[in-house]
Design a protein around this motif. Structure first.
Motif, PDB file in Angstrom:
ATOM      1  N   PRO A 132     118.734  62.013  -6.417  1.00  0.00           N
ATOM      2  CA  PRO A 132     118.530  61.669  -5.009  1.00  0.00           C
ATOM      3  C   PRO A 132     118.012  60.253  -4.765  1.00  0.00           C
ATOM      4  O   PRO A 132     118.412  59.616  -3.794  1.00  0.00           O
ATOM      5  N   THR A 133     117.148  59.744  -5.617  1.00  0.00           N
ATOM      6  CA  THR A 133     116.606  58.401  -5.413  1.00  0.00           C
ATOM      7  C   THR A 133     117.697  57.349  -5.573  1.00  0.00           C
ATOM      8  O   THR A 133     117.830  56.455  -4.727  1.00  0.00           O
ATOM      9  N   ASP A 135     120.873  57.831  -5.268  1.00  0.00           N
ATOM     10  CA  ASP A 135     121.827  58.039  -4.182  1.00  0.00           C
ATOM     11  C   ASP A 135     121.318  57.408  -2.883  1.00  0.00           C
ATOM     12  O   ASP A 135     122.089  56.789  -2.148  1.00  0.00           O
ATOM     13  N   LEU A 136     120.026  57.561  -2.592  1.00  0.00           N
ATOM     14  CA  LEU A 136     119.451  56.966  -1.385  1.00  0.00           C
ATOM     15  C   LEU A 136     119.558  55.443  -1.428  1.00  0.00           C
ATOM     16  O   LEU A 136     119.953  54.810  -0.436  1.00  0.00           O
ATOM     17  N   ASN A 139     123.225  54.463  -0.953  1.00  0.00           N
ATOM     18  CA  ASN A 139     123.665  54.632   0.429  1.00  0.00           C
ATOM     19  C   ASN A 139     122.994  53.628   1.360  1.00  0.00           C
ATOM     20  O   ASN A 139     123.599  53.205   2.351  1.00  0.00           O
ATOM     21  N   ALA A 140     121.767  53.244   1.084  1.00  0.00           N
ATOM     22  CA  ALA A 140     121.102  52.215   1.888  1.00  0.00           C
ATOM     23  C   ALA A 140     121.844  50.887   1.759  1.00  0.00           C
ATOM     24  O   ALA A 140     122.053  50.176   2.751  1.00  0.00           O
ATOM     25  N   SER A 168     123.738  59.383   5.848  1.00  0.00           N
ATOM     26  CA  SER A 168     123.062  60.011   4.701  1.00  0.00           C
ATOM     27  C   SER A 168     121.613  59.561   4.577  1.00  0.00           C
ATOM     28  O   SER A 168     120.843  60.153   3.826  1.00  0.00           O
ATOM     29  N   LEU A 169     121.233  58.538   5.320  1.00  0.00           N
ATOM     30  CA  LEU A 169     119.856  58.055   5.299  1.00  0.00           C
ATOM     31  C   LEU A 169     118.936  58.897   6.186  1.00  0.00           C
ATOM     32  O   LEU A 169     117.727  58.756   6.124  1.00  0.00           O
TER      33      LEU A 169
END
Length: 194
Positions: A132-133, A135-136, A139-140, A168-169
């Motif tokens: 998740p980190t 991916d975040l 996506n950012a 997604s953010l």
């Protein structure tokens, strides 16, 4: 020899313990996969198959719900509900599979192949680095590009991929109803940016 190899693997995995206990993957690896391989009986087989059955049933139902609002719904369902896709998703969602899908996907991606078990609920990569980190952050980066590029370039088209990166953010963007609404909102956008 098998007991010696198993104890070495458990020793290596136990080095990743936290103060709160063993990580979930390590627990499923030792308590489900290794214990099941050790027992080799009908009860273990039926437990493994039950996990796969219910994992596959939920996966199929989830794909149908996720397809509501998509412009390419038929194509999406044909791809995601193919028998081989349901079988791979069933295996990935079974608890006994533990570390096997991420290890296989990581090896595939290192070898420049597509992931075999690309069926996570969050649509993140199944590889070991698909967390998740990461991916975040990814996506950012894509979301920032999606905000800046249309203002900087006249030929840039805002796309479904850009909308997905931006949304997604936000919290709860992957919930069933919200995900479907976002898919309907972006249905008229081009799939990818130029």
């Amino acid at each position: 020899l098998r007991a010696k190899v198993t104890s070495h693997v458990e020793m290596i995995l136990n080095h990743s313990q936290t103060r709160r206990g063993i990580l979930f993957v390590n627990t499923t690896y030792t308590k489900q996969l290794l214990a099941g391989i050790h027992h080799r009986d009908w009860e273990t087989f039926s437990a493994f198959m039950s996990q796969m059955l219910f994992g596959g049933l939920f996966y199929a139902a989830q794909q149908v719900v996720n397809s509501f609002g998509m412009a390419d719904r038929d194509e999406y369902l044909e791809k995601r509900l193919a028998p081989d896709a349901i079988a791979r998703a069933s295996f990935q969602r079974a608890g006994f599979s533990s570390i096997l899908p991420p290890v296989i996907d990581t090896a595939a991606q290192v070898g420049d192949y597509r992931p075999v078990f690309d069926f996570r609920t969050s649509d993140m990569s199944g590889a070991i680095w698909g967390n998740p980190t990461a991916d975040l952050l990814n996506n950012a980066r894509h979301g920032l590009r999606a905000l800046i590029a249309p203002a900087a370039r006249d030929d840039y088209d805002f796309s479904q991929q850009d909308l997905c990166a931006l949304t997604s953010l936000f919290m709860f963007q992957n919930a069933f109803v919200i995900r479907n609404g976002l898919a309907m909102a972006g249905a008229e956008l081009p799939r990818f940016s130029n």
